[in-house]
Scaffold this motif. Structure first.
Motif, mmCIF file in Angstrom:
data_model
loop_
_atom_site.group_PDB
_atom_site.id
_atom_site.type_symbol
_atom_site.label_atom_id
_atom_site.label_comp_id
_atom_site.label_asym_id
_atom_site.label_seq_id
_atom_site.Cartn_x
_atom_site.Cartn_y
_atom_site.Cartn_z
ATOM 1 N N SER A 108 0.791 -1.124 0.034
ATOM 2 C CA SER A 108 -0.105 0.054 -0.067
ATOM 3 C C SER A 108 0.792 1.326 0.131
ATOM 4 N N TYR A 138 -19.882 9.617 -3.877
ATOM 5 C CA TYR A 138 -19.876 9.042 -2.532
ATOM 6 C C TYR A 138 -21.383 8.582 -2.514
ATOM 7 N N GLY A 155 -19.918 5.045 -4.088
ATOM 8 C CA GLY A 155 -19.684 4.491 -3.036
ATOM 9 C C GLY A 155 -18.301 4.988 -2.298
ATOM 10 N N LYS A 156 -18.248 4.628 -1.065
ATOM 11 C CA LYS A 156 -17.281 5.296 -0.152
ATOM 12 C C LYS A 156 -15.791 4.740 -0.728
ATOM 13 N N GLN A 157 -15.786 3.463 -0.847
ATOM 14 C CA GLN A 157 -14.368 3.215 -1.057
ATOM 15 C C GLN A 157 -13.797 3.991 -2.396
ATOM 16 N N PHE A 158 -14.650 4.118 -3.445
ATOM 17 C CA PHE A 158 -14.023 4.731 -4.696
ATOM 18 C C PHE A 158 -13.608 6.144 -4.137
ATOM 19 N N VAL A 202 -12.741 7.462 -1.359
ATOM 20 C CA VAL A 202 -11.408 7.538 -0.602
ATOM 21 C C VAL A 202 -10.327 7.181 -1.525
ATOM 22 N N LYS A 203 -10.161 6.243 -2.544
ATOM 23 C CA LYS A 203 -9.303 5.845 -3.126
ATOM 24 C C LYS A 203 -8.701 7.236 -4.163
ATOM 25 N N THR A 204 -9.724 7.941 -4.474
ATOM 26 C CA THR A 204 -9.565 8.789 -5.507
ATOM 27 C C THR A 204 -9.203 10.110 -4.790
ATOM 28 N N ASN A 232 -3.104 1.238 -8.795
ATOM 29 C CA ASN A 232 -4.488 1.291 -7.917
ATOM 30 C C ASN A 232 -4.915 2.695 -7.515
#
Length: 211
Positions: free
Chosen positions: A11, A76, A80-83, A85-87, A136
């Motif tokens: 990571s 969001y 979704g939340k995961q997308f 946070v990663k962006t 990623n």
């Protein structure tokens, strides 16, 4: 613990590579493309339009980040939340880079060669974005729009990004009134897309032995 440590290392490596890639993007954009006043795709292109209107280079990063925040707010609830946070990491770093780097260059690194400059700039930006995707990451912008559209419709992410980038680049004609600048923008788009695919496909290559 070993597995957790390995995941932590991978990571951290991804985040470091994303930052390095974004600096490569910033160099290609600031040293070759922006001095030629060529509008490229994505929210960086929208930021360039804001710069052409105001004459202030900081408007590129400011506009880019503002648009990304709005798009991420919508994403969001839709994606979704995961997308999100990663962006948001990549979107923040690229906004900072395109704010700090442009004032460092008074003109293109290859004076009097606009076509060569946009080609070199497209190579740098394409390699950079390819590295971001491989690790990623995401820089936001049309990525977010494409993800939102893909979630709600049957339109593919690639097609959405192409349509949005085409509209942004074409709109620059209203400011510059120079068809050459618009064509240069499309050249950057084509080269960037090709280099992104090249980097991603090269990373996915494997060797097979048949016995």
């Amino acid at each position: 613990m070993v597995l957790s440590g390995k995941k932590l290392w991978m990571s951290a490596r991804d985040y470091v590579m994303i930052v390095v890639a974004i600096f490569i993007f910033g160099f290609g954009f600031s040293a070759f493309i922006l001095p030629e006043k060529v509008v490229i795709g994505g929210v960086t292109g929208v930021g360039t339009i804001a710069y052409l209107l105001t004459g202030k280079t900081y408007m590129i990063g400011l506009t880019q980040y503002a648009i990304n925040l709005v798009l991420l707010g919508i994403a969001y609830f839709v994606v979704g939340k995961q997308f999100v946070v990663k962006t948001i990491f990549g979107a923040t770093v690229i906004s900072l880079v395109v704010t700090v780097m442009p004032p460092l260059f008074d003109g293109p690194l290859v004076p009097g060669q606009p076509f060569m400059n946009v080609c070199i700039g497209g190579i740098f930006t394409g390699i950079a974005l390819g590295l971001v995707f491989v690790h990623n990451g995401s820089t936001g912008g049309t990525d977010i729009v494409a993800a939102i559209v893909a979630k709600r419709t049957n339109v593919t992410i690639g097609r959405t990004m192409l349509f949005v980038d085409f509209a942004i680049i074409s709109s620059s004609f209203l400011l510059t009134h120079e068809i050459a600048k618009v064509l240069y923008g499309f050249v950057v788009l084509i080269i960037t897309s090709y280099m992104v695919d090249l980097v991603i496909n090269t990373n996915r290559q494997a060797v097979q032995f048949l016995i």
